[in-house]
Design a protein around this motif. Sequence first.
Motif, PDB file in Angstrom:
ATOM      1  N   LYS A 277       3.522   2.020 -32.539  1.00  0.00           N
ATOM      2  CA  LYS A 277       4.071   2.878 -33.603  1.00  0.00           C
ATOM      3  C   LYS A 277       4.197   4.310 -33.106  1.00  0.00           C
ATOM      4  O   LYS A 277       3.270   4.847 -32.498  1.00  0.00           O
ATOM      5  CB  LYS A 277       3.136   2.833 -34.818  1.00  0.00           C
ATOM      6  N   GLU A 278       5.357   4.924 -33.365  1.00  0.00           N
ATOM      7  CA  GLU A 278       5.549   6.320 -32.950  1.00  0.00           C
ATOM      8  C   GLU A 278       4.662   7.234 -33.797  1.00  0.00           C
ATOM      9  O   GLU A 278       4.688   7.180 -35.027  1.00  0.00           O
ATOM     10  CB  GLU A 278       7.010   6.745 -33.094  1.00  0.00           C
ATOM     11  N   ARG A 279       3.854   8.038 -33.112  1.00  0.00           N
ATOM     12  CA  ARG A 279       2.965   8.989 -33.794  1.00  0.00           C
ATOM     13  C   ARG A 279       3.457  10.423 -33.667  1.00  0.00           C
ATOM     14  O   ARG A 279       3.201  11.248 -34.548  1.00  0.00           O
ATOM     15  CB  ARG A 279       1.548   8.874 -33.226  1.00  0.00           C
ATOM     16  N   VAL A 280       4.129  10.739 -32.567  1.00  0.00           N
ATOM     17  CA  VAL A 280       4.693  12.074 -32.372  1.00  0.00           C
ATOM     18  C   VAL A 280       6.098  11.902 -31.797  1.00  0.00           C
ATOM     19  O   VAL A 280       6.279  11.233 -30.782  1.00  0.00           O
ATOM     20  CB  VAL A 280       3.846  12.935 -31.401  1.00  0.00           C
ATOM     21  N   ALA A 281       7.073  12.493 -32.470  1.00  0.00           N
ATOM     22  CA  ALA A 281       8.469  12.377 -32.020  1.00  0.00           C
ATOM     23  C   ALA A 281       8.709  13.248 -30.796  1.00  0.00           C
ATOM     24  O   ALA A 281       7.978  14.220 -30.547  1.00  0.00           O
ATOM     25  CB  ALA A 281       9.402  12.798 -33.157  1.00  0.00           C
ATOM     26  N   ALA A 282       9.726  12.908 -30.028  1.00  0.00           N
ATOM     27  CA  ALA A 282      10.109  13.725 -28.868  1.00  0.00           C
ATOM     28  C   ALA A 282      10.395  15.151 -29.323  1.00  0.00           C
ATOM     29  O   ALA A 282      11.004  15.373 -30.376  1.00  0.00           O
ATOM     30  CB  ALA A 282      11.348  13.123 -28.204  1.00  0.00           C
ATOM     31  N   GLY A 283       9.891  16.112 -28.551  1.00  0.00           N
ATOM     32  CA  GLY A 283      10.125  17.529 -28.864  1.00  0.00           C
ATOM     33  C   GLY A 283       9.174  18.101 -29.896  1.00  0.00           C
ATOM     34  O   GLY A 283       9.207  19.297 -30.179  1.00  0.00           O
TER      35      GLY A 283
END
Length: 340
Positions: free
Chosen positions: A312-318
Amino acid sequence: MAADGFTLKGEPKIAMLYFGPKNDGGWTQAFDEARIKVEAALGKKIQFVENVPEDASAIKPAAERFISRGANIVIGTAFGYSDTFKELAAKYPDVAFLNGSGTTNGTNLESFYGRTYESQYLCGMAAGAASKSGKLGFVAANPFGVVNWTVNAFALGAQKMNPNATVNVIYTGAWNDPVKERAAAMALIDQGADVIGQHVDSPTPQIVAQERGVYGTGHHRDLRQFAPKATLCSSVWVWDKFLTPELKKVMAGNWKPSQYGAFIEMKDGGTDIAGFGAGVPKDKAALITAERDAILKGKQVYAGPLKDRDGKERVAAGAALSDADLWKMDWYVKGVVTQK
């Protein structure tokens, strides 16, 4: 006026309540060592009492004894003091209260804590550099956000050196229980870990690492004092670097504690690292030092893109993880294996 900050009524008189004994080798000793440096920097003696447990029936009389003797700045050193310090701050509006690892804040109360994930990330790099197997162990106290962020940062640091590194974690359920810490460290080494990290109060995991001929990374203080052959690097508190300027602000008057407490970055004196042991090759030590410099200049340990171990994505790119999300961290990065 409501816009004005807190101002002491009389000559500053400082007292500290220690959670444990001043020579515990870890959390409390780090505060005691900071006290001596703060005394020298401010030219003031700081009274203290040891072994005040996280219980209102012990905290209140200890604080009120100092206040009755004229103390108007009271510094606590425990997460479990939070609610009692909130009550005391309301009862004694002319006293400034500060609490290490606390969670409550007010017009005359400021909790403070360091971003331990910054220094633990660097210790993880040292562990990853020294490990031959890529199997690391970690002895942790409780699965709270402040512990989970050190576990995850340690794993991210290790994986910067070895992308396949794994971290096996055992939670002891206590901040300071050398018997449980010994059992956990032994179990992790038996399972194949050749470096033991820690977020517990005693140096026991480092002592076990040295006994068993593996490496370790310390927490709270430079634990080479207890295990010079084993300890590669330690995440250390440098509380005086925060407390000296903060107490000067309190003494100057018009002090305005942060609404959410002070969450201190490495550059402002939260934590730092002490090391390196012989197990860290010189070229790898140079890489760790360069990462430390980058963190001092603002590099984020929890920068995106970052997924948890379930994908699961916890922190998006950038983006970078918010402080609120750090405090409630209840997930683990890839490569972290948790067990009680």
